[in-house]
Design an enzyme around this catalytic site. Structure first.
Site, mmCIF file in Angstrom:
data_model
loop_
_atom_site.group_PDB
_atom_site.id
_atom_site.type_symbol
_atom_site.label_atom_id
_atom_site.label_comp_id
_atom_site.label_asym_id
_atom_site.label_seq_id
_atom_site.Cartn_x
_atom_site.Cartn_y
_atom_site.Cartn_z
ATOM 1 N N SER A 196 0.770 -1.240 -0.065
ATOM 2 C CA SER A 196 0.012 -0.050 -0.046
ATOM 3 C C SER A 196 0.867 1.407 -0.123
ATOM 4 O O SER A 196 1.998 1.339 -0.555
ATOM 5 C CB SER A 196 -0.776 -0.001 1.204
ATOM 6 N N TYR A 226 -5.568 7.528 -6.300
ATOM 7 C CA TYR A 226 -4.417 6.677 -5.692
ATOM 8 C C TYR A 226 -4.815 6.425 -4.352
ATOM 9 O O TYR A 226 -4.662 5.058 -3.984
ATOM 10 C CB TYR A 226 -3.095 7.169 -6.216
ATOM 11 N N LYS A 230 -5.233 2.512 -2.714
ATOM 12 C CA LYS A 230 -4.025 1.891 -1.551
ATOM 13 C C LYS A 230 -5.030 1.699 -0.158
ATOM 14 O O LYS A 230 -4.659 0.734 0.537
ATOM 15 C CB LYS A 230 -3.222 3.040 -1.527
HETATM 16 N N1 LIG Z 1 7.973 4.740 -4.352
HETATM 17 C C1 LIG Z 1 7.349 5.143 -3.502
HETATM 18 O O1 LIG Z 1 7.777 6.023 -2.750
HETATM 19 C C2 LIG Z 1 6.339 4.417 -3.024
HETATM 20 C C3 LIG Z 1 5.570 4.723 -1.643
HETATM 21 C C4 LIG Z 1 4.436 4.143 -1.093
HETATM 22 C C5 LIG Z 1 4.082 3.022 -2.087
HETATM 23 N N2 LIG Z 1 4.678 2.510 -3.104
HETATM 24 C C6 LIG Z 1 4.108 1.327 -3.750
HETATM 25 O O2 LIG Z 1 5.211 0.527 -4.155
HETATM 26 C C7 LIG Z 1 4.766 -0.253 -5.440
HETATM 27 C C8 LIG Z 1 6.144 -0.339 -6.162
HETATM 28 O O3 LIG Z 1 6.053 0.806 -6.609
HETATM 29 P P1 LIG Z 1 7.840 1.480 -7.422
HETATM 30 O O4 LIG Z 1 7.941 2.641 -6.363
HETATM 31 O O5 LIG Z 1 8.732 0.263 -6.933
HETATM 32 O O6 LIG Z 1 7.427 1.727 -8.594
HETATM 33 P P2 LIG Z 1 7.767 1.115 -10.056
HETATM 34 O O7 LIG Z 1 9.259 1.236 -10.130
HETATM 35 O O8 LIG Z 1 7.106 1.853 -10.945
HETATM 36 O O9 LIG Z 1 7.464 -0.322 -10.104
HETATM 37 C C9 LIG Z 1 6.035 -0.618 -10.175
HETATM 38 C C10 LIG Z 1 5.920 -2.046 -10.848
HETATM 39 O O10 LIG Z 1 4.522 -2.310 -10.951
HETATM 40 C C11 LIG Z 1 4.437 -2.823 -12.319
HETATM 41 N N3 LIG Z 1 3.188 -2.580 -13.049
HETATM 42 C C12 LIG Z 1 2.640 -1.229 -13.131
HETATM 43 N N4 LIG Z 1 1.750 -1.569 -13.901
HETATM 44 C C13 LIG Z 1 1.365 -2.963 -14.291
HETATM 45 C C14 LIG Z 1 0.526 -3.454 -14.877
HETATM 46 N N5 LIG Z 1 -0.738 -2.935 -15.570
HETATM 47 N N6 LIG Z 1 0.583 -4.850 -14.984
HETATM 48 C C15 LIG Z 1 1.576 -5.435 -14.317
HETATM 49 N N7 LIG Z 1 2.484 -4.745 -13.530
HETATM 50 C C16 LIG Z 1 2.407 -3.609 -13.594
HETATM 51 C C17 LIG Z 1 5.456 -2.412 -13.024
HETATM 52 O O11 LIG Z 1 5.725 -2.884 -14.381
HETATM 53 P P3 LIG Z 1 6.568 -2.097 -15.683
HETATM 54 O O12 LIG Z 1 7.920 -1.976 -15.131
HETATM 55 O O13 LIG Z 1 6.195 -3.082 -16.607
HETATM 56 O O14 LIG Z 1 6.034 -0.704 -15.832
HETATM 57 C C18 LIG Z 1 6.625 -2.160 -12.258
HETATM 58 O O15 LIG Z 1 7.313 -3.379 -12.011
HETATM 59 C C19 LIG Z 1 3.629 0.360 -5.800
HETATM 60 O O16 LIG Z 1 2.502 -0.376 -5.479
HETATM 61 C C20 LIG Z 1 3.548 1.694 -5.200
HETATM 62 O O17 LIG Z 1 2.108 1.980 -5.305
HETATM 63 C C21 LIG Z 1 5.882 3.191 -3.644
#
Ligand SMILES: NC(=O)c1ccc[n+]([C@@H]2O[C@H](COP(=O)([O-])OP(=O)(O)OC[C@H]3O[C@@H](n4cnc5c(N)ncnc54)[C@H](OP(=O)(O)O)[C@@H]3O)[C@@H](O)[C@H]2O)c1
Length: 357
Positions: A196, A226, A230
């Site tokens: 989340s 969003y 979440k």
């Molecule tokens: N970064 C932060 O600060 C933060 C904070 C709170 C929560 N989060 C959560 O952490 C999780 C990971 O995010 P991240 O920061 O690591 O971002 P990220 O690097 O953009 O990773 C997101 C992943 O989700 C995949 N994805 C997106 N749409 C998809 C779809 N339609 N089908 C299959 N896979 C899909 C992406 O695949 P592709 O490479 O093919 O696009 C990527 O592997 C997310 O749920 C995000 O909301 C992140």
């Protein structure tokens, strides 16, 4: 900064106890490091992603990184630290049919599942609907993960059905409960983790998942959408914990991790994108964590023995796996039941009947 050390978490020997994980979005960002640590701890990890080339690249890169890290282990550490395996799985969370196909493919390959990490997500994108008729962030982050869980839970689920009758048939003796999935495999310590976000607080009032919130300016309302997705995920794991008490279901906030692809839509906006980028870099410098540190909440909830089913089911963990209280909306049992019922109804309407949850 936390003193969290993933090397202190349990290692599994695949020859003795083969443990299987499926993670969505394991090819980049936090998911990449979550996969790395599970692989280093002996798990068979399925990376479910929409772009198989990106998934293959990630697998190759993780293998190299694992070799590098293992080269620093001592001999006695190497004897106790086992390497797992990594596998690709095709899934596009923007399509419910793709989720169905992925689960069918997975079930042809595996008869059990110990760990399901619902990690993939998108954030702050313009309003759009999927072919299934859901808002894109809601479907990617929440709805498709709900369906995925329904289709896989029988591989991890503990059906407290078969009561082993002891040989003597002495009814005064206590019977053992056999915990197994539908294939008769005993699943030790199954876990579901929903990634989340602290952004679930954006959904600060009682909303209906039916509402589209497609108003101007998008930059505000996209964050609300969003937040809804979440928040619904936290409610989902809380309700799962109640309905499937033999599986540990938790949700996590990874931390503020500004160097993943999550923010790429905002940083690529014309003109203002540069301002966002500069702001994020400054913010990350003071308050952010690295991509690897961002994986630690998932890694801890996946592997730690300190988090257990009797005390921690349904909880929410923040950066480095520290327990946190989610928002009032996310914690509300009535709202959670409403979100659950709405999701089941909407999926059923589209012919993706919810059978196992
Ligand atoms: N970064 C932060 O600060 C933060 C904070 C709170 C929560 N989060 C959560 O952490 C999780 C990971 O995010 P991240 O920061 O690591 O971002 P990220 O690097 O953009 O990773 C997101 C992943 O989700 C995949 N994805 C997106 N749409 C998809 C779809 N339609 N089908 C299959 N896979 C899909 C992406 O695949 P592709 O490479 O093919 O696009 C990527 O592997 C997310 O749920 C995000 O909301 C992140």
């Amino acid at each position: 900064m936390s003193s969290f050390d993933p090397n202190l978490l349990p290692y599994y020997n695949p020859d003795v106890e083969r443990r299987v994980c499926l993670i969505t979005g394991g090819n980049s960002g936090l998911g990449y490091y979550t996969v790395l640590h599970l692989y280093l701890h002996g798990y068979a990890v399925y990376l479910a992603g929409r772009n198989q080339q990106l998934v293959s690249n990630a697998i190759e890169s993780i293998k190299k990184e694992a070799i590098l890290r293992r080269s620093k282990y001592t001999h006695s550490q190497l004897e106790k630290r086992f390497l797992g395996t990594m596998h690709r799985l095709q899934i596009d969370l923007l399509s419910l049919d793709s989720v169905e196909l992925a689960t069918k493919e997975f079930k042809q390959k595996e008869k059990y599942l110990h760990l399901l990490i619902l990690n993939a997500g998108i954030m702050a994108v313009p309003y759009n609907k999927t072919n299934d008729g859901f808002e894109v962030q809601l479907q990617t982050c929440y709805i498709s993960h709900f369906l995925l869980t329904d289709r896989l839970i029988d591989l991890m689920s503990s059906v407290e059905s078969d009561v082993k009758v002891n040989e003597s048939n002495d009814k005064t003796e206590k019977c053992d409960i056999v915990i197994c999935n539908k294939f008769g495999t005993v699943i030790k310590d199954p876990r579901i983790i929903f990634v989340s976000s602290i952004g679930h607080w954006f959904a600060f009032f009682h909303y209906s998942l039916d509402y589209q919130y497609n108003y101007f300016p998008n930059i505000i309302f996209t964050l609300f959408r969003y937040g809804m997705a979440k928040c619904a995920g936290i409610q989902f794991t809380k309700t799962l914990a109640k309905r499937h008490p033999s599986i540990l279901s938790v949700s996590v906030h990874p931390g503020i991790v500004l160097n993943t692809n999550l923010f790429s839509h905002l940083t690529h906006l014309p003109l203002i994108g540069t301002i966002f980028w500069v702001f994020f870099q400054i913010f990350a410098w003071f308050l952010g964590v690295t991509n690897e540190e961002g994986s630690f909440s998932s890694v801890r909830c996946s592997l730690s023995d300190d988090i257990d089913i009797s005390n921690d089911n349904g909880k929410f963990y923040s950066t480095f796996g520290i327990e946190m209280t989610p928002s009032r909306i996310a914690s509300n049992e009535k709202y959670s039941e409403e979100s659950w019922a709405w999701t089941v109804q909407e999926l059923n309407k589209r012919g993706h009947n919810i059978n196992s949850l």
